[in-house]
Write a protein that holds these residues in place. Structure first.
Motif, PDB file in Angstrom:
ATOM      1  N   UNK A 175      68.977 111.412  55.520  1.00  0.00           N
ATOM      2  CA  UNK A 175      67.589 111.566  55.956  1.00  0.00           C
ATOM      3  C   UNK A 175      67.404 112.922  56.626  1.00  0.00           C
ATOM      4  N   UNK A 176      66.228 113.491  56.381  1.00  0.00           N
ATOM      5  CA  UNK A 176      65.877 114.787  56.956  1.00  0.00           C
ATOM      6  C   UNK A 176      64.463 114.684  57.511  1.00  0.00           C
ATOM      7  N   UNK A 177      64.297 115.133  58.742  1.00  0.00           N
ATOM      8  CA  UNK A 177      62.965 115.188  59.345  1.00  0.00           C
ATOM      9  C   UNK A 177      62.603 116.657  59.524  1.00  0.00           C
ATOM     10  N   UNK A 178      61.431 117.031  59.066  1.00  0.00           N
ATOM     11  CA  UNK A 178      60.955 118.403  59.224  1.00  0.00           C
ATOM     12  C   UNK A 178      59.890 118.412  60.314  1.00  0.00           C
ATOM     13  N   UNK A 179      60.141 119.218  61.350  1.00  0.00           N
ATOM     14  CA  UNK A 179      59.222 119.354  62.482  1.00  0.00           C
ATOM     15  C   UNK A 179      58.815 120.816  62.610  1.00  0.00           C
ATOM     16  N   UNK A 180      57.848 121.077  63.506  1.00  0.00           N
ATOM     17  CA  UNK A 180      57.373 122.445  63.671  1.00  0.00           C
ATOM     18  C   UNK A 180      58.258 123.290  64.579  1.00  0.00           C
TER      19      UNK A 180
ATOM     20  N   UNK B 273      56.841 130.629  51.286  1.00  0.00           N
ATOM     21  CA  UNK B 273      57.025 130.025  49.971  1.00  0.00           C
ATOM     22  C   UNK B 273      58.503 130.067  49.581  1.00  0.00           C
ATOM     23  N   UNK B 274      59.169 131.176  49.882  1.00  0.00           N
ATOM     24  CA  UNK B 274      60.591 131.323  49.565  1.00  0.00           C
ATOM     25  C   UNK B 274      61.418 130.276  50.296  1.00  0.00           C
ATOM     26  N   UNK B 275      61.185 130.128  51.594  1.00  0.00           N
ATOM     27  CA  UNK B 275      61.925 129.151  52.400  1.00  0.00           C
ATOM     28  C   UNK B 275      61.628 127.724  51.922  1.00  0.00           C
ATOM     29  N   UNK B 276      60.382 127.472  51.587  1.00  0.00           N
ATOM     30  CA  UNK B 276      60.001 126.149  51.105  1.00  0.00           C
ATOM     31  C   UNK B 276      60.709 125.838  49.783  1.00  0.00           C
ATOM     32  N   UNK B 277      60.785 126.813  48.900  1.00  0.00           N
ATOM     33  CA  UNK B 277      61.505 126.627  47.633  1.00  0.00           C
ATOM     34  C   UNK B 277      62.978 126.321  47.879  1.00  0.00           C
ATOM     35  N   UNK B 278      63.585 127.012  48.845  1.00  0.00           N
ATOM     36  CA  UNK B 278      64.981 126.750  49.198  1.00  0.00           C
ATOM     37  C   UNK B 278      65.146 125.315  49.704  1.00  0.00           C
ATOM     38  N   UNK B 279      64.222 124.891  50.565  1.00  0.00           N
ATOM     39  CA  UNK B 279      64.281 123.526  51.100  1.00  0.00           C
ATOM     40  C   UNK B 279      64.167 122.495  49.987  1.00  0.00           C
ATOM     41  N   UNK B 280      63.238 122.706  49.075  1.00  0.00           N
ATOM     42  CA  UNK B 280      63.040 121.769  47.969  1.00  0.00           C
ATOM     43  C   UNK B 280      64.336 121.610  47.183  1.00  0.00           C
ATOM     44  N   UNK B 281      64.994 122.725  46.903  1.00  0.00           N
ATOM     45  CA  UNK B 281      66.255 122.684  46.154  1.00  0.00           C
ATOM     46  C   UNK B 281      67.360 121.963  46.933  1.00  0.00           C
ATOM     47  N   UNK B 282      67.459 122.246  48.235  1.00  0.00           N
ATOM     48  CA  UNK B 282      68.533 121.683  49.042  1.00  0.00           C
ATOM     49  C   UNK B 282      68.317 120.225  49.427  1.00  0.00           C
ATOM     50  N   UNK B 283      67.064 119.779  49.408  1.00  0.00           N
ATOM     51  CA  UNK B 283      66.754 118.434  49.882  1.00  0.00           C
ATOM     52  C   UNK B 283      66.347 117.476  48.776  1.00  0.00           C
ATOM     53  N   UNK B 284      66.537 117.851  47.530  1.00  0.00           N
ATOM     54  CA  UNK B 284      66.029 117.038  46.418  1.00  0.00           C
ATOM     55  C   UNK B 284      66.556 115.615  46.398  1.00  0.00           C
ATOM     56  N   UNK B 285      67.761 115.375  46.918  1.00  0.00           N
ATOM     57  CA  UNK B 285      68.331 114.030  46.883  1.00  0.00           C
ATOM     58  C   UNK B 285      68.320 113.340  48.245  1.00  0.00           C
TER      59      UNK B 285
ATOM     60  N   UNK C 255      53.885 120.787  47.826  1.00  0.00           N
ATOM     61  CA  UNK C 255      55.169 121.254  47.317  1.00  0.00           C
ATOM     62  C   UNK C 255      56.272 120.191  47.305  1.00  0.00           C
ATOM     63  N   UNK C 256      56.162 119.199  48.170  1.00  0.00           N
ATOM     64  CA  UNK C 256      57.163 118.113  48.237  1.00  0.00           C
ATOM     65  C   UNK C 256      56.434 116.767  48.265  1.00  0.00           C
ATOM     66  N   UNK C 257      55.801 116.400  47.167  1.00  0.00           N
ATOM     67  CA  UNK C 257      54.977 115.180  47.169  1.00  0.00           C
ATOM     68  C   UNK C 257      55.761 113.895  47.435  1.00  0.00           C
ATOM     69  N   UNK C 258      57.071 113.930  47.239  1.00  0.00           N
ATOM     70  CA  UNK C 258      57.878 112.728  47.469  1.00  0.00           C
ATOM     71  C   UNK C 258      58.231 112.528  48.943  1.00  0.00           C
ATOM     72  N   UNK C 259      57.966 113.508  49.783  1.00  0.00           N
ATOM     73  CA  UNK C 259      58.274 113.391  51.217  1.00  0.00           C
ATOM     74  C   UNK C 259      57.351 112.362  51.875  1.00  0.00           C
TER      75      UNK C 259
ATOM     76  N   UNK D 147      63.127 112.669  52.845  1.00  0.00           N
ATOM     77  CA  UNK D 147      62.510 113.700  53.678  1.00  0.00           C
ATOM     78  C   UNK D 147      61.275 113.131  54.364  1.00  0.00           C
ATOM     79  N   UNK D 148      61.192 113.391  55.674  1.00  0.00           N
ATOM     80  CA  UNK D 148      60.067 112.953  56.490  1.00  0.00           C
ATOM     81  C   UNK D 148      59.426 114.173  57.133  1.00  0.00           C
ATOM     82  N   UNK D 149      58.109 114.227  57.106  1.00  0.00           N
ATOM     83  CA  UNK D 149      57.369 115.327  57.712  1.00  0.00           C
ATOM     84  C   UNK D 149      56.728 114.794  58.987  1.00  0.00           C
ATOM     85  N   UNK D 150      57.062 115.404  60.128  1.00  0.00           N
ATOM     86  CA  UNK D 150      56.517 114.998  61.424  1.00  0.00           C
ATOM     87  C   UNK D 150      56.005 116.252  62.121  1.00  0.00           C
ATOM     88  N   UNK D 151      54.706 116.484  62.000  1.00  0.00           N
ATOM     89  CA  UNK D 151      54.114 117.695  62.578  1.00  0.00           C
ATOM     90  C   UNK D 151      53.003 117.322  63.560  1.00  0.00           C
ATOM     91  N   UNK D 152      52.556 118.312  64.323  1.00  0.00           N
ATOM     92  CA  UNK D 152      51.518 118.088  65.330  1.00  0.00           C
ATOM     93  C   UNK D 152      50.206 117.643  64.692  1.00  0.00           C
TER      94      UNK D 152
END
Length: 118
Positions: free
Chosen positions: A8-13, A40-52, A75-79, A55-60
């Motif tokens: 599991x991965x949580x993405x925060x701000x 966009x570059x960093x997001x593309x890297x994350x998508x590649x590294x987190x594909x399996x 960009x990550x509709x499955x999150x 992923x949880x998005x927890x932002x303000x």
């Protein structure tokens, strides 16, 4: 950079969000900070590294957080998206019992003492 043993991965701000969430969680979860924005570059890297991973998005609950959330939805509709109550506005300032309840609702194991309103 990433804990590849964690499913599991949580993405925060921000780092204060990361510290607060990390203290509540009882299972191995990687927490990634975007520092408010993500290229966009960093997001593309994350998508590649987190594909399996789960992923949880927890932002303000503010304009910047919603902008970031929309970017991730595109960009990550499955999150999975976790939401704090709008009255708290920021993850870092939300009460720990509220965050613990939100995380538990996403099947993330939390320390039970944080579920008490104390």
């Amino acid at each position: 950079m990433f804990d590849y043993n964690s499913e599991k991965v949580i993405i925060v701000e921000g780092t204060s969000d990361k510290r607060k969430v990390k203290d509540i969680i009882r299972e191995p979860v990687e927490i990634i900070c975007t520092n408010g924005t993500i290229s966009v570059t960093k997001l593309d890297e994350l998508i590649d590294e987190l594909f399996d991973k789960d992923v949880y998005i927890l932002v303000d609950a503010d304009d910047a957080g919603e902008k970031l959330r929309k970017q991730f939805k595109r960009e990550m509709p499955e999150a999975a998206h976790l939401y704090i109550d709008k009255m708290y506005r920021e993850v870092a300032t939300a009460p720990v019992h509220h965050l613990a309840t939100v995380l538990l609702g996403a099947n993330i194991d939390v320390y039970t003492e944080y579920l008490d309103r104390g």
